[in-house]
Design a protein around this motif. Structure first.
Motif, PDB file in Angstrom:
ATOM      1  N   SER A  78      -9.775  -9.398  16.993  1.00 22.81           N
ATOM      2  CA  SER A  78      -8.558  -8.647  17.468  1.00 22.81           C
ATOM      3  C   SER A  78      -8.028  -7.738  16.627  1.00 22.81           C
ATOM      4  N   VAL A  79      -8.177  -7.575  15.381  1.00 21.04           N
ATOM      5  CA  VAL A  79      -7.610  -6.249  14.661  1.00 21.04           C
ATOM      6  C   VAL A  79      -8.603  -5.398  14.140  1.00 21.04           C
ATOM      7  N   LYS A  80      -9.974  -5.694  14.043  1.00 25.94           N
ATOM      8  CA  LYS A  80     -11.179  -4.865  13.236  1.00 25.94           C
ATOM      9  C   LYS A  80     -10.857  -3.440  14.045  1.00 25.94           C
ATOM     10  N   ARG A  81     -11.137  -2.525  12.977  1.00 27.74           N
ATOM     11  CA  ARG A  81     -11.161  -1.122  13.343  1.00 27.74           C
ATOM     12  C   ARG A  81      -9.751  -0.523  13.681  1.00 27.74           C
ATOM     13  N   ARG A  82      -8.658  -1.472  13.512  1.00 28.12           N
ATOM     14  CA  ARG A  82      -7.337  -1.002  13.737  1.00 28.12           C
ATOM     15  C   ARG A  82      -6.344  -1.469  12.349  1.00 28.12           C
ATOM     16  N   PHE A  83      -6.803  -2.359  11.873  1.00 24.57           N
ATOM     17  CA  PHE A  83      -5.953  -3.061  10.593  1.00 24.57           C
ATOM     18  C   PHE A  83      -6.958  -2.869   9.241  1.00 24.57           C
ATOM     19  N   THR A  84      -6.172  -2.595   8.190  1.00 25.02           N
ATOM     20  CA  THR A  84      -6.764  -2.562   7.068  1.00 25.02           C
ATOM     21  C   THR A  84      -6.239  -3.262   6.060  1.00 25.02           C
ATOM     22  N   ILE A  85      -6.650  -4.223   5.236  1.00 28.60           N
ATOM     23  CA  ILE A  85      -6.080  -4.960   4.129  1.00 28.60           C
ATOM     24  C   ILE A  85      -6.484  -4.295   2.696  1.00 28.60           C
ATOM     25  N   SER A  86      -5.694  -4.103   1.909  1.00 25.51           N
ATOM     26  CA  SER A  86      -6.001  -3.606   0.339  1.00 25.51           C
ATOM     27  C   SER A  86      -5.030  -4.225  -0.478  1.00 25.51           C
ATOM     28  N   LYS A  87      -5.420  -3.940  -1.818  1.00 25.90           N
ATOM     29  CA  LYS A  87      -4.455  -4.517  -2.725  1.00 25.90           C
ATOM     30  C   LYS A  87      -4.617  -3.683  -3.871  1.00 25.90           C
ATOM     31  N   ASP A  88      -3.380  -3.488  -4.674  1.00 23.09           N
ATOM     32  CA  ASP A  88      -3.358  -2.624  -5.843  1.00 23.09           C
ATOM     33  C   ASP A  88      -2.988  -3.610  -6.888  1.00 23.09           C
TER      34      ASP A  88
END
Length: 125
Positions: free
Chosen positions: A59-69
């Protein structure tokens, strides 16, 4: 001592964007975002593992991006093209492993031992 602290939630119009942050005092193999709307079960949104691989709910593919610093000990969720159905309390969570079934993340809240307090996201016009 709070180990996961979310921020960045708020109210936005459909089509808008928000970026959630999770300040982490712990890091485990898998860091993830879940969400829970009133009357609904908690569902996995996105996960990232230590080698950088990411997994998303359909439902969130291509709209949400997860990342970490890693330098800032912070997990992020960039949310674009938001829809009213994205409205929910969003939680950061940590787990020492990840369950992949058929190449897809099996997001089971009961596997995650660490949780933040949540940050509310409301999408409405």
């Amino acid at each position: 001592q709070k180990r996961l602290v979310e921020s960045g939630g708020g109210s936005v119009q459909p089509g808008g964007s928000l970026r959630l942050s999770c300040a982490a005092s712990i890091y485990t193999y898998c860091m993830a975002w879940f969400r829970q709307a009133p009357g609904k079960e908690r569902e996995g949104v996105a996960a990232i593992v230590s080698n950088g691989n990411t997994y998303y709910a359909d439902s969130v593919k291509r709209r949400f991006t997860i990342s970490k610093d890693n330098a800032k000990n912070t997990l992020y969720l960039q949310m674009n093209s938001l829809k009213p159905e994205d409205s929910a309390m969003y939680y950061c969570a940590a787990h020492s492993g990840i369950t992949i079934v058929g190449g897809r993340w099996s997001a089971r809240p009961r596997d995650f031992g660490y949780w933040g307090q949540g940050t509310q996201v409301t999408v409405s016009s």
